[in-house]
Design a protein around this motif. Sequence first.
Motif, short mmCIF file in Angstrom:
data_model
loop_
_atom_site.label_atom_id
_atom_site.label_comp_id
_atom_site.label_asym_id
_atom_site.label_seq_id
_atom_site.Cartn_x
_atom_site.Cartn_y
_atom_site.Cartn_z
N UNK A 1 0.84 -1.20 0.00
CA UNK A 1 0.00 0.00 0.00
C UNK A 1 0.88 1.25 0.00
N UNK A 2 0.35 2.34 -0.55
CA UNK A 2 1.16 3.55 -0.68
C UNK A 2 1.19 4.40 0.58
N UNK A 3 0.19 4.27 1.46
CA UNK A 3 0.12 5.15 2.63
C UNK A 3 1.38 5.10 3.50
N UNK A 4 1.93 3.91 3.83
CA UNK A 4 3.16 3.92 4.62
C UNK A 4 4.33 4.62 3.91
N UNK A 5 4.38 4.49 2.61
CA UNK A 5 5.45 5.14 1.86
C UNK A 5 5.24 6.65 1.83
N UNK A 6 4.01 7.10 1.71
CA UNK A 6 3.74 8.54 1.75
C UNK A 6 4.12 9.12 3.11
N UNK A 7 3.83 8.38 4.17
CA UNK A 7 4.23 8.82 5.52
C UNK A 7 5.74 8.84 5.66
N UNK A 8 6.39 7.81 5.13
CA UNK A 8 7.86 7.75 5.16
C UNK A 8 8.45 8.95 4.42
N UNK A 9 7.90 9.27 3.25
CA UNK A 9 8.40 10.41 2.47
C UNK A 9 8.23 11.72 3.22
N UNK A 10 7.14 11.87 3.98
CA UNK A 10 6.95 13.09 4.77
C UNK A 10 8.10 13.27 5.76
N UNK A 11 8.40 12.24 6.51
CA UNK A 11 9.49 12.31 7.48
C UNK A 11 10.85 12.47 6.81
N UNK A 12 11.07 11.70 5.76
CA UNK A 12 12.35 11.76 5.06
C UNK A 12 12.58 13.14 4.45
N UNK A 13 11.58 13.71 3.80
CA UNK A 13 11.75 15.02 3.17
C UNK A 13 11.87 16.14 4.20
N UNK A 14 11.23 15.97 5.34
CA UNK A 14 11.44 16.94 6.41
C UNK A 14 12.91 16.94 6.80
N UNK A 15 13.46 15.74 6.99
CA UNK A 15 14.88 15.61 7.37
C UNK A 15 15.80 16.10 6.25
N UNK A 16 15.49 15.75 5.02
CA UNK A 16 16.31 16.22 3.89
C UNK A 16 16.36 17.74 3.86
N UNK A 17 15.20 18.37 3.89
CA UNK A 17 15.14 19.83 3.81
C UNK A 17 15.82 20.47 5.02
N UNK A 18 15.59 19.91 6.19
CA UNK A 18 16.20 20.43 7.42
C UNK A 18 17.72 20.38 7.31
N UNK A 19 18.24 19.25 6.87
CA UNK A 19 19.68 19.08 6.71
C UNK A 19 20.22 20.00 5.62
N UNK A 20 19.53 20.05 4.49
CA UNK A 20 20.00 20.87 3.37
C UNK A 20 20.06 22.35 3.74
N UNK A 21 19.07 22.82 4.51
CA UNK A 21 19.05 24.23 4.93
C UNK A 21 20.24 24.57 5.82
N UNK A 22 20.76 23.57 6.51
CA UNK A 22 21.86 23.81 7.46
C UNK A 22 23.25 23.79 6.81
N UNK A 23 23.33 23.42 5.54
CA UNK A 23 24.63 23.25 4.90
C UNK A 23 25.33 24.59 4.69
N UNK A 24 26.58 24.65 5.11
CA UNK A 24 27.40 25.84 4.89
C UNK A 24 27.94 25.83 3.46
N UNK A 25 28.55 26.92 3.06
CA UNK A 25 29.17 26.99 1.73
C UNK A 25 30.21 25.88 1.58
N UNK A 26 30.97 25.64 2.63
CA UNK A 26 31.98 24.57 2.61
C UNK A 26 31.30 23.22 2.43
#
Length: 181
Positions: free
Chosen positions: A111-136
């Motif tokens: 079923x797709x619902x668990x994957x949609x939930x997984x993507x919500x958490x994963x993309x939150x983490x991805x964006x959170x991490x990406x926003x924190x990246x310095x120029x280096x």
Amino acid sequence: MENAVLEKLQYPIGKFIAPDCYSKSYLEEKIVEISSFPERLKKEVLHLSEEQLDTPYRNEGWTIRQVIQHCADSHMNCFMRIKWTLTEEKPIIKFYYEDRWAELHDNLTMPIQPTLSFLEGLHFRLAYLMKSLSETDLNKSFIHPEHNAEFQLKEIIGTYAWHGNHHLAHITELKKRKNWL
């Protein structure tokens, strides 16, 4: 003509084109796209029937269900690649056979619902991490063995924003062609 039609079905938003400059505003825009991807995907697929989810977006292409599961697989690999790059000196990342993963039982039937939930958490983490990246950090790179090439983290932000939009377009274009609006 047939090649042009196939190309449009395979790449409904076109192939990824790297910008001349990975400016701060470009990267911020792409991180917003990455952050919003799960919600945009959910909006397009949550109401689809099982039969619709098991419809390929093109002849000999993946089903909508496989596309959704592939996005989770691919973006999970993206997250791991970023983590390796931030903690190791030019790591050689692990290549995976996305076509083989797409044929695994979970990608074909789950079923797709668990994957949609997984993507919500994963993309939150991805964006959170990406926003924190310095120029280096943004200039740190990994080596991709399939391409025998080096990729910087700033490139990955643009690539994965495109990747989500690319697969979302597979779904939205199929829905238009099938009149599933």
